[in-house]
Design a protein around this motif. Structure first.
Motif, PDB file in Angstrom:
ATOM      1  N   SER A  11       0.857  -1.190   0.000  1.00  0.00           N
ATOM      2  CA  SER A  11       0.000   0.000   0.000  1.00  0.00           C
ATOM      3  C   SER A  11       0.893   1.240   0.000  1.00  0.00           C
ATOM      4  O   SER A  11       1.862   1.307   0.754  1.00  0.00           O
ATOM      5  CB  SER A  11      -0.872  -0.018   1.258  1.00  0.00           C
ATOM      6  OG  SER A  11      -1.523   1.206   1.423  1.00  0.00           O
ATOM      7  N   ARG A  12       0.564   2.191  -0.858  1.00  0.00           N
ATOM      8  CA  ARG A  12       1.299   3.453  -0.899  1.00  0.00           C
ATOM      9  C   ARG A  12       0.407   4.549  -0.319  1.00  0.00           C
ATOM     10  O   ARG A  12      -0.737   4.681  -0.718  1.00  0.00           O
ATOM     11  CB  ARG A  12       1.677   3.804  -2.328  1.00  0.00           C
ATOM     12  CG  ARG A  12       2.789   2.976  -2.859  1.00  0.00           C
ATOM     13  CD  ARG A  12       3.028   3.329  -4.324  1.00  0.00           C
ATOM     14  NE  ARG A  12       4.141   2.678  -4.933  1.00  0.00           N
ATOM     15  CZ  ARG A  12       4.385   1.384  -4.973  1.00  0.00           C
ATOM     16  NH1 ARG A  12       3.572   0.576  -4.378  1.00  0.00           N
ATOM     17  NH2 ARG A  12       5.417   0.885  -5.567  1.00  0.00           N
ATOM     18  N   GLU A  13       0.988   5.319   0.591  1.00  0.00           N
ATOM     19  CA  GLU A  13       0.235   6.393   1.226  1.00  0.00           C
ATOM     20  C   GLU A  13       1.138   7.602   1.381  1.00  0.00           C
ATOM     21  O   GLU A  13       2.350   7.481   1.349  1.00  0.00           O
ATOM     22  CB  GLU A  13      -0.255   5.953   2.612  1.00  0.00           C
ATOM     23  CG  GLU A  13      -1.156   4.737   2.579  1.00  0.00           C
ATOM     24  CD  GLU A  13      -1.494   4.224   3.961  1.00  0.00           C
ATOM     25  OE1 GLU A  13      -1.364   4.988   4.941  1.00  0.00           O
ATOM     26  OE2 GLU A  13      -1.885   3.051   4.066  1.00  0.00           O
ATOM     27  N   LYS A  14       0.517   8.751   1.563  1.00  0.00           N
ATOM     28  CA  LYS A  14       1.264   9.981   1.855  1.00  0.00           C
ATOM     29  C   LYS A  14       1.106  10.278   3.341  1.00  0.00           C
ATOM     30  O   LYS A  14       0.015  10.155   3.893  1.00  0.00           O
ATOM     31  CB  LYS A  14       0.749  11.138   1.022  1.00  0.00           C
ATOM     32  CG  LYS A  14       1.014  10.952  -0.467  1.00  0.00           C
ATOM     33  CD  LYS A  14       1.253  12.286  -1.117  1.00  0.00           C
ATOM     34  CE  LYS A  14       1.505  12.117  -2.594  1.00  0.00           C
ATOM     35  NZ  LYS A  14       2.892  11.957  -2.925  1.00  0.00           N
ATOM     36  N   ASP A  15       2.209  10.696   3.977  1.00  0.00           N
ATOM     37  CA  ASP A  15       2.110  11.082   5.383  1.00  0.00           C
ATOM     38  C   ASP A  15       1.613  12.530   5.472  1.00  0.00           C
ATOM     39  O   ASP A  15       1.331  13.163   4.450  1.00  0.00           O
ATOM     40  CB  ASP A  15       3.440  10.876   6.116  1.00  0.00           C
ATOM     41  CG  ASP A  15       4.541  11.821   5.650  1.00  0.00           C
ATOM     42  OD1 ASP A  15       4.267  12.752   4.861  1.00  0.00           O
ATOM     43  OD2 ASP A  15       5.691  11.617   6.086  1.00  0.00           O
ATOM     44  N   ARG A  16       1.514  13.074   6.674  1.00  0.00           N
ATOM     45  CA  ARG A  16       0.948  14.409   6.849  1.00  0.00           C
ATOM     46  C   ARG A  16       1.804  15.508   6.231  1.00  0.00           C
ATOM     47  O   ARG A  16       1.360  16.631   6.046  1.00  0.00           O
ATOM     48  CB  ARG A  16       0.702  14.686   8.327  1.00  0.00           C
ATOM     49  CG  ARG A  16       1.944  14.698   9.163  1.00  0.00           C
ATOM     50  CD  ARG A  16       1.585  14.730  10.651  1.00  0.00           C
ATOM     51  NE  ARG A  16       2.773  14.583  11.446  1.00  0.00           N
ATOM     52  CZ  ARG A  16       3.329  15.574  12.121  1.00  0.00           C
ATOM     53  NH1 ARG A  16       2.770  16.769  12.121  1.00  0.00           N
ATOM     54  NH2 ARG A  16       4.407  15.371  12.822  1.00  0.00           N
ATOM     55  N   HIS A  17       3.060  15.166   5.872  1.00  0.00           N
ATOM     56  CA  HIS A  17       3.952  16.131   5.231  1.00  0.00           C
ATOM     57  C   HIS A  17       3.996  15.962   3.716  1.00  0.00           C
ATOM     58  O   HIS A  17       4.748  16.649   3.034  1.00  0.00           O
ATOM     59  CB  HIS A  17       5.368  15.997   5.802  1.00  0.00           C
ATOM     60  CG  HIS A  17       5.431  16.168   7.278  1.00  0.00           C
ATOM     61  ND1 HIS A  17       5.257  17.399   7.903  1.00  0.00           N
ATOM     62  CD2 HIS A  17       5.624  15.275   8.276  1.00  0.00           C
ATOM     63  CE1 HIS A  17       5.351  17.249   9.209  1.00  0.00           C
ATOM     64  NE2 HIS A  17       5.569  15.974   9.468  1.00  0.00           N
ATOM     65  N   GLY A  18       3.219  15.015   3.202  1.00  0.00           N
ATOM     66  CA  GLY A  18       3.181  14.780   1.769  1.00  0.00           C
ATOM     67  C   GLY A  18       4.241  13.811   1.254  1.00  0.00           C
ATOM     68  O   GLY A  18       4.403  13.634   0.052  1.00  0.00           O
TER      69      GLY A  18
END
Length: 165
Positions: A11-18
């Motif tokens: 799974s690929r996700e972005k953290d809160r910093h992008g």
């Protein structure tokens, strides 16, 4: 970059910093993979994370099959706009096997002494040109690796022959 279609729990996700993050998700839980994609460490971390999410204790390490240092040959086979980089102990026999299975025909076939480690190193170096498994697009970088390997081997053989005289 490695073909991630084999990694069904990835799974690929972005953290809160992008920033991009890669996780293994299974059963509502996730484990982050910190190793770079396309590396042996990534494959090991993925396998370990999937095993952990299945309930296998983390202290039991699951690894890919060991890579042999045994010397054989790294071969380069060009068919159309694709190049196959593989390993064989008997490249003549392997070449014959491949001839029967490639519909486009074989345009060139060369090999140099090497090990499975050498083959994997070439795969890692050229991963951004990978089509599938051992097949790469015939990009100038891929052709350059093939030509340097074959030229280096030819020069080494010529040096050995000169010394033998």
């Amino acid at each position: 970059m490695i073909d991630t279609t084999d990694f069904r729990f990835l799974s690929r996700e972005k953290d809160r910093h992008g920033n991009d993050r890669v996780y293994v998700r299974r059963g509502g839980k996730r484990i982050r993979i910190r190793a770079a994609e396309g590396t042996e460490d990534f494959n090991i971390a993925y396998t370990d994370a999937v095993a952990h999410l299945r309930g296998v204790p983390r202290d039991i390490k699951l690894k890919l099959p060991p890579v042999s240092n045994e010397i054989g040959f790294v071969y380069f086979l060009r068919s159309g706009e694709r190049m196959k980089i593989g390993f064989s102990k008997n490249p003549f026999s392997r070449g014959q096997q491949l001839l029967t299975g490639i519909a486009d025909g074989v345009h060139s076939f060369g090999f140099v002494p090497g090990s499975e480690r050498d083959e994997r190193a070439a795969h890692r170096a050229l991963s951004k040109h990978r089509i599938a498994r051992e097949w790469f697009e015939c990009h100038p970088d891929v052709v350059k690796v093939m030509m340097r390997s074959l030229t280096f081997c030819k020069v080494a053989i010529e040096d050995d022959l000169r010394e033998a005289k």
